[in-house]
Structures are given as C-alpha cells and as structure tokens.
Design a protein around this motif. Sequence first.
Motif, PDB file in Angstrom:
ATOM      1  N   TYR A   1       1.009  -1.117   0.097  1.00 20.74           N
ATOM      2  CA  TYR A   1       0.058  -0.164   0.115  1.00 20.74           C
ATOM      3  C   TYR A   1       0.930   1.192   0.064  1.00 20.74           C
ATOM      4  O   TYR A   1       0.620   2.263  -0.711  1.00 20.74           O
ATOM      5  CB  TYR A   1      -1.017  -0.125   1.118  1.00 20.74           C
ATOM      6  N   GLY A   2       2.101   1.390   0.728  1.00 24.12           N
ATOM      7  CA  GLY A   2       2.819   2.476   0.945  1.00 24.12           C
ATOM      8  C   GLY A   2       3.548   2.826  -0.200  1.00 24.12           C
ATOM      9  O   GLY A   2       3.826   4.003  -0.732  1.00 24.12           O
TER      10      GLY A   2
ATOM     11  N   CYS B   1       3.837   8.680   0.393  1.00 20.85           N
ATOM     12  CA  CYS B   1       3.489   9.924   1.243  1.00 20.85           C
ATOM     13  C   CYS B   1       4.638  10.276   2.031  1.00 20.85           C
ATOM     14  O   CYS B   1       5.305   9.556   2.425  1.00 20.85           O
ATOM     15  CB  CYS B   1       2.137  10.133   1.738  1.00 20.85           C
ATOM     16  N   PRO B   2       5.089  11.756   2.279  1.00 21.94           N
ATOM     17  CA  PRO B   2       6.093  12.112   3.061  1.00 21.94           C
ATOM     18  C   PRO B   2       5.784  11.875   4.632  1.00 21.94           C
ATOM     19  O   PRO B   2       4.793  11.789   5.019  1.00 21.94           O
ATOM     20  CB  PRO B   2       6.220  13.412   2.601  1.00 21.94           C
ATOM     21  N   MET B   3       6.853  11.684   5.364  1.00 26.66           N
ATOM     22  CA  MET B   3       6.690  11.380   6.857  1.00 26.66           C
ATOM     23  C   MET B   3       6.098  12.424   7.501  1.00 26.66           C
ATOM     24  O   MET B   3       5.661  12.120   8.473  1.00 26.66           O
ATOM     25  CB  MET B   3       8.062  11.249   7.389  1.00 26.66           C
ATOM     26  N   ASN B   4       5.973  13.534   7.057  1.00 26.47           N
ATOM     27  CA  ASN B   4       5.145  14.528   7.680  1.00 26.47           C
ATOM     28  C   ASN B   4       3.903  14.784   7.452  1.00 26.47           C
ATOM     29  O   ASN B   4       2.914  15.575   7.781  1.00 26.47           O
ATOM     30  CB  ASN B   4       5.964  16.078   7.585  1.00 26.47           C
ATOM     31  N   ALA B   5       3.168  13.839   6.252  1.00 26.69           N
ATOM     32  CA  ALA B   5       2.204  13.802   6.009  1.00 26.69           C
ATOM     33  C   ALA B   5       1.021  13.126   6.974  1.00 26.69           C
ATOM     34  O   ALA B   5       1.530  11.978   7.530  1.00 26.69           O
ATOM     35  CB  ALA B   5       1.933  13.184   4.803  1.00 26.69           C
ATOM     36  N   ARG B   6      -0.226  13.516   7.334  1.00 24.12           N
ATOM     37  CA  ARG B   6      -1.133  12.439   8.095  1.00 24.12           C
ATOM     38  C   ARG B   6      -1.144  11.308   7.686  1.00 24.12           C
ATOM     39  O   ARG B   6      -1.494  10.353   8.522  1.00 24.12           O
ATOM     40  CB  ARG B   6      -2.432  13.405   8.044  1.00 24.12           C
TER      41      ARG B   6
ATOM     42  N   PHE C   1       0.683   9.276   6.286  1.00 19.22           N
ATOM     43  CA  PHE C   1       1.865   8.503   6.569  1.00 19.22           C
ATOM     44  C   PHE C   1       1.732   7.916   8.012  1.00 19.22           C
ATOM     45  O   PHE C   1       2.086   6.525   8.295  1.00 19.22           O
ATOM     46  CB  PHE C   1       3.347   9.071   6.547  1.00 19.22           C
ATOM     47  N   TRP C   2       1.423   8.920   8.988  1.00 26.68           N
ATOM     48  CA  TRP C   2       0.927   8.112  10.377  1.00 26.68           C
ATOM     49  C   TRP C   2      -0.039   7.575  10.619  1.00 26.68           C
ATOM     50  O   TRP C   2       0.095   6.601  11.495  1.00 26.68           O
ATOM     51  CB  TRP C   2       1.143   9.561  11.174  1.00 26.68           C
ATOM     52  N   MET C   3      -0.972   7.718   9.697  1.00 27.80           N
ATOM     53  CA  MET C   3      -2.253   6.951   9.818  1.00 27.80           C
ATOM     54  C   MET C   3      -1.884   5.516   9.365  1.00 27.80           C
ATOM     55  O   MET C   3      -2.228   4.244   9.998  1.00 27.80           O
ATOM     56  CB  MET C   3      -3.326   7.354   8.904  1.00 27.80           C
ATOM     57  N   LEU C   4      -1.037   5.197   8.351  1.00 28.00           N
ATOM     58  CA  LEU C   4      -0.725   3.908   7.946  1.00 28.00           C
ATOM     59  C   LEU C   4       0.236   3.335   8.980  1.00 28.00           C
ATOM     60  O   LEU C   4       0.188   2.219   9.464  1.00 28.00           O
ATOM     61  CB  LEU C   4       0.000   4.027   6.572  1.00 28.00           C
ATOM     62  N   HIS C   5       1.137   4.159   9.276  1.00 29.39           N
ATOM     63  CA  HIS C   5       2.320   3.753  10.519  1.00 29.39           C
ATOM     64  C   HIS C   5       1.498   3.151  11.469  1.00 29.39           C
ATOM     65  O   HIS C   5       1.551   2.120  12.290  1.00 29.39           O
ATOM     66  CB  HIS C   5       3.261   4.435  10.666  1.00 29.39           C
ATOM     67  N   GLY C   6       0.398   3.899  12.073  1.00 28.99           N
ATOM     68  CA  GLY C   6      -0.388   3.753  13.435  1.00 28.99           C
ATOM     69  C   GLY C   6      -1.326   2.529  13.219  1.00 28.99           C
ATOM     70  O   GLY C   6      -1.368   1.804  14.053  1.00 28.99           O
ATOM     71  N   GLY C   7      -1.800   2.535  11.954  1.00 29.40           N
ATOM     72  CA  GLY C   7      -2.409   1.441  11.811  1.00 29.40           C
ATOM     73  C   GLY C   7      -1.807  -0.152  11.838  1.00 29.40           C
ATOM     74  O   GLY C   7      -2.240  -0.922  12.387  1.00 29.40           O
ATOM     75  N   ASP C   8      -0.464  -0.074  11.259  1.00 30.54           N
ATOM     76  CA  ASP C   8       0.402  -1.081  11.161  1.00 30.54           C
ATOM     77  C   ASP C   8       0.678  -1.610  12.647  1.00 30.54           C
ATOM     78  O   ASP C   8       0.399  -2.633  13.114  1.00 30.54           O
ATOM     79  CB  ASP C   8       1.370  -0.688  10.394  1.00 30.54           C
ATOM     80  N   GLN C   9       0.909  -0.536  13.666  1.00 30.77           N
ATOM     81  CA  GLN C   9       1.288  -0.816  14.730  1.00 30.77           C
ATOM     82  C   GLN C   9       0.022  -1.250  15.751  1.00 30.77           C
ATOM     83  O   GLN C   9       0.386  -2.101  16.386  1.00 30.77           O
ATOM     84  CB  GLN C   9       2.090   0.461  15.445  1.00 30.77           C
ATOM     85  N   LEU C  10      -1.240  -0.928  15.289  1.00 26.57           N
ATOM     86  CA  LEU C  10      -2.133  -1.326  16.037  1.00 26.57           C
ATOM     87  C   LEU C  10      -2.553  -2.718  15.658  1.00 26.57           C
ATOM     88  O   LEU C  10      -2.792  -3.363  16.553  1.00 26.57           O
ATOM     89  CB  LEU C  10      -3.223  -0.335  15.610  1.00 26.57           C
TER      90      LEU C  10
END
Length: 131
Positions: A88-89, A94-99, A101-110
Amino acid sequence: MAIDWLLLITLVWLQTKHFVADYVLQPAWIIDGKGDLRKPGGYVHAAIHAAATMPILWLSMPYLTWTVAVVTGEFLIHFLIDHLKAVYGRRHPCPMNARSFWMLHGGDQLAHHLTYSTILTVVAWQSYFNV
C-alpha cells in the motif's frame, strides 16, 4: 491474581521485543524487502519477531505445542501485516510529515498490538485451563 501478573509481564516483554525487532533490528535491506515476495526482507523480519517471541512464551506457557502454534501464527500474521502495509505504501507514497503516513504507520502498529492481545488471550486461556 497470579495470572494477572503473568499477563502483564508477558505483555511488557512482547512490547519490548516489538520495539527491538521493529525499530532496532531493521537494516535497509529488510525494510526494502517488505512488500516483495521474492526478497527475503519481510520473511527475515517476521522470523525475528517469531524467534524473539518463542522464549517469552516458553516462560508463559508450559506446553511447547501451544508455543509453537502461537509463534507460527505470529510469523504469518506479522508477515502479512507488513507486506500489505509495504504494498500500500509503495502504491500511495507520502512524506513522513503527512497525516496519511502516520495513519498507515499507526494502523500497522495497532494491528501488531492487537496480535499481542490475541496472544495474551491464548496465554490466559491456556494458563487458566491448563490445556
């Protein structure tokens, strides 16, 4: 009361293991290999997680069969979560400062931590019923 401490200690070790495997033990070739079934990165990463979970569960569950089953499940689920995130990524960079990016990263960690909730459920069930 003893099962509460067993679950808490198991969770702390699983979370510590997760940090080390996800953030300390990931060189570029592992990160680059995720999302490509022909490269070893994703397999090695999931194997690191599984191998590090093994001793934690040996201390939490007295039956080797349960430990092997749970560790095998973790390997498969961890690989799948990371593979899907990487695919998906790559399709939606998307850049690391994009919302996003952090939604995808947070979803992965969740998803990974919900896997640990499932592992704790198995530990509790197995400990309570001694099966």
